[in-house]
Scaffold this active site. Sequence first.
Site: not given
Length: 262
Positions: A217, A251
Amino acid sequence: FKLFGIDFLSANSGEIVVSLLYHRTLDAAWSQSAAKIAKELDIYIIGRSRGQKVVIGQDYVTEVLNVADGEFRFQYIENSFTQPNSRVNEQMIGWVLKNLADTSSDLLELYCGAGNFTIPFAKKFRKVLATEISKASINAAKTNMLLNSVKNIEFVRMSVEEFVQALDGVRVFNRMKEIEIASYEIHTIFVDPPRSGMDEDTCKFAARYENIIYISCNPETLARDLALLCQTHTVCDMALFDQFPYTHHAEMGVKLVRNSVL
């Protein structure tokens, strides 16, 4: 009155948990008012103040994810980590599944959370060994395993450092006493670390395995970790997932294969 924050947790089904955060003790009058609002809006309400949690209805929603022609059910518990964008989450899981060949060997997963990836992966492997440091997440993962009638996963609550010590026989942990480490044949490791990424020791541990799949992330810490992982492995696939449209957050998924295998 002394309400300082509101958190929302929702599912595609329409279920919503609303958490109201207070700087005061919640009394019976609050519970009556909250119950009335919950009924009118068809939602669940949780009141929180220091040392107090009052639940009107329930403290979780049930999400259904459709991935690779399969349906998976998850309980998302209030005040715990979940993937926030369910449709992109389905794409992330699907991408990883495409990079996991059907195999008779086993999978190791670090930072498994509530089993978001673990449970769909279980159909691809003989056995899955998954670790997570959060007790609440481990309990949720076990519940989600039952919801999906999956039986070939062992969830262990321990840090990555502790797990490596157990795997290498450095320390003995009661939490691992019923798990036969020697019975696992692991060639693939899956990691989904927090924004801080993995430290150098964890990268070295991951490099023991032929295949590494890394969901990140934070592209910056991913790039840092890849500098270490690419000393022994080669990136063979990569994807970007926009969980947070109109923000700078993204992400990323990366598959690496050990150089000696290529």
